[in-house]
Write a protein that holds these residues in place. Structure first.
Motif, mmCIF file in Angstrom:
data_model
loop_
_atom_site.group_PDB
_atom_site.id
_atom_site.type_symbol
_atom_site.label_atom_id
_atom_site.label_comp_id
_atom_site.label_asym_id
_atom_site.label_seq_id
_atom_site.Cartn_x
_atom_site.Cartn_y
_atom_site.Cartn_z
ATOM 1 N N TYR A 105 5.069 25.748 -64.828
ATOM 2 C CA TYR A 105 4.366 26.111 -63.784
ATOM 3 C C TYR A 105 3.544 27.454 -64.145
ATOM 4 O O TYR A 105 4.621 28.280 -64.320
ATOM 5 C CB TYR A 105 4.898 25.891 -62.494
ATOM 6 N N GLU A 106 2.477 27.326 -63.738
ATOM 7 C CA GLU A 106 1.535 28.552 -63.897
ATOM 8 C C GLU A 106 0.960 28.780 -62.607
ATOM 9 O O GLU A 106 0.031 27.900 -62.246
ATOM 10 C CB GLU A 106 0.776 28.728 -65.270
ATOM 11 N N GLN A 107 0.727 30.113 -62.421
ATOM 12 C CA GLN A 107 -0.094 30.475 -61.074
ATOM 13 C C GLN A 107 -0.975 31.859 -61.456
ATOM 14 O O GLN A 107 -0.262 32.688 -61.962
ATOM 15 C CB GLN A 107 0.684 30.669 -59.807
ATOM 16 N N MET A 108 -2.185 31.826 -61.076
ATOM 17 C CA MET A 108 -2.842 32.812 -61.243
ATOM 18 C C MET A 108 -3.782 33.421 -60.025
ATOM 19 O O MET A 108 -4.406 32.406 -59.478
ATOM 20 C CB MET A 108 -3.829 32.971 -62.459
ATOM 21 N N PHE A 109 -3.494 34.331 -59.504
ATOM 22 C CA PHE A 109 -4.538 34.893 -58.327
ATOM 23 C C PHE A 109 -5.272 36.118 -58.474
ATOM 24 O O PHE A 109 -4.541 37.072 -59.146
ATOM 25 C CB PHE A 109 -3.491 35.131 -57.323
ATOM 26 N N TRP A 138 6.671 29.832 -64.956
ATOM 27 C CA TRP A 138 8.185 29.316 -64.831
ATOM 28 C C TRP A 138 8.230 28.327 -65.858
ATOM 29 O O TRP A 138 7.303 27.210 -65.799
ATOM 30 C CB TRP A 138 8.098 28.832 -63.455
ATOM 31 N N ASP A 139 9.376 28.410 -66.461
ATOM 32 C CA ASP A 139 9.841 27.472 -67.463
ATOM 33 C C ASP A 139 10.959 26.886 -67.182
ATOM 34 O O ASP A 139 11.807 27.495 -67.026
ATOM 35 C CB ASP A 139 9.546 27.870 -69.063
ATOM 36 N N ARG A 140 11.188 25.547 -67.352
ATOM 37 C CA ARG A 140 12.543 24.948 -67.509
ATOM 38 C C ARG A 140 13.405 25.192 -68.443
ATOM 39 O O ARG A 140 12.946 25.171 -69.468
ATOM 40 C CB ARG A 140 12.359 23.501 -67.167
ATOM 41 N N LEU A 154 20.759 25.589 -68.872
ATOM 42 C CA LEU A 154 21.133 27.055 -69.544
ATOM 43 C C LEU A 154 20.455 27.893 -68.804
ATOM 44 O O LEU A 154 20.519 29.323 -69.154
ATOM 45 C CB LEU A 154 20.862 26.996 -71.034
ATOM 46 N N GLY A 155 19.720 27.592 -67.678
ATOM 47 C CA GLY A 155 18.951 28.476 -66.957
ATOM 48 C C GLY A 155 17.378 28.663 -67.308
ATOM 49 O O GLY A 155 16.929 28.090 -68.518
ATOM 50 N N ASN A 156 16.843 28.575 -66.157
ATOM 51 C CA ASN A 156 15.145 28.629 -66.288
ATOM 52 C C ASN A 156 14.679 30.096 -66.637
ATOM 53 O O ASN A 156 15.389 30.959 -66.364
ATOM 54 C CB ASN A 156 14.363 28.062 -65.096
ATOM 55 N N THR A 157 13.411 30.132 -66.930
ATOM 56 C CA THR A 157 12.809 31.372 -67.250
ATOM 57 C C THR A 157 11.471 31.624 -66.254
ATOM 58 O O THR A 157 11.019 30.644 -66.214
ATOM 59 C CB THR A 157 12.308 31.634 -68.546
ATOM 60 N N ALA A 158 11.532 32.780 -65.387
ATOM 61 C CA ALA A 158 10.502 33.202 -64.583
ATOM 62 C C ALA A 158 9.833 34.410 -64.859
ATOM 63 O O ALA A 158 10.559 35.367 -65.213
ATOM 64 C CB ALA A 158 10.874 32.932 -63.090
ATOM 65 N N THR A 159 8.643 34.563 -65.215
ATOM 66 C CA THR A 159 8.014 35.530 -65.376
ATOM 67 C C THR A 159 6.664 35.920 -64.240
ATOM 68 O O THR A 159 6.033 35.028 -64.103
ATOM 69 C CB THR A 159 7.031 35.628 -66.601
#
Length: 199
Positions: A105-109, A138-140, A154-159
């Motif tokens: 998932y990607e979001q830009m504002f 966000w990446d699964r 093993l955990g997700n990654t959020a930036t």
């Protein structure tokens, strides 16, 4: 002028399903060979919106979602395997109702503001802009299995990234027009530059 409605809205759905089945025949008559198959079902969604609230204040917002529709590992053949087909169909509809299993998932504002400082007569030679940009990704995580065969994540990654940017410009030619003396000097300089012979 103020706009009460967005100037641009776009929503795109991209659904891709891949299914390959191969059935071999046993010419020796020893028995029936089970078919082999591979499958993949993805669902991508993109949303974009542009909102020019005024000439000075503008907004943009966009999202991108990549998901997968989970399928049971069965042969999809309604005539030969009706029970497996019904189980596959129920799983597919369940996946669609929940938007699929998200993979990315990607979001830009973005907010852009042209500061109206040049509307002040004494500062009409100054322009200033400001921009705020926020990005979220966000990446699964990878799925693994323990010694008992149970799956776990093993955990997700959020930036999350935020960026502020400002810039200004000074137009000295416009500034010179506020002074009679500087205006005359600038006019003479411009005339000299135009009449100067080129090599």
């Amino acid at each position: 002028n103020v706009n009460y409605m967005p100037s641009y809205i776009s929503y795109i759905n991209n659904i891709n399903r891949y299914y390959y089945e191969r059935q071999l025949r046993d010419l020796t008559g020893a028995g029936k060979i089970a078919p082999s198959f591979s499958q993949d079902f993805t669902w991508d969604r993109n949303f974009d919106m542009k909102y020019d609230f005024s000439r000075s204040l503008k907004f943009t917002f966009s999202t991108a979602t990549n998901s997968r529709i989970d399928e049971p590992y069965v042969v999809v053949n309604k005539d030969l395997y009706p029970d497996e087909y019904e189980r596959w169909k129920d799983s597919i509809w369940h996946g669609f109702k929940h938007g699929g299993r998200p993979l990315q998932y990607e979001q830009m504002f973005t907010v852009t503001y042209n500061v109206p400082i040049n509307k002040i007569p004494a500062l009409d030679w100054v322009t200033a802009n400001a921009q705020y940009k926020s990005t979220y990704e966000w990446d699964r995580g990878v799925q693994a299995k323990d010694a008992d065969g149970n799956s776990f994540s093993l955990g997700n990654t959020a930036t999350n990234i935020m960026n502020w940017q400002t810039d200004g410009r000074l137009n000295f030619e416009t500034l010179y027009k506020h002074s009679k003396y500087l205006k005359e000097v600038n006019s003479k300089f411009v005339k000299t530059a135009r009449t100067r012979p080129t090599a």
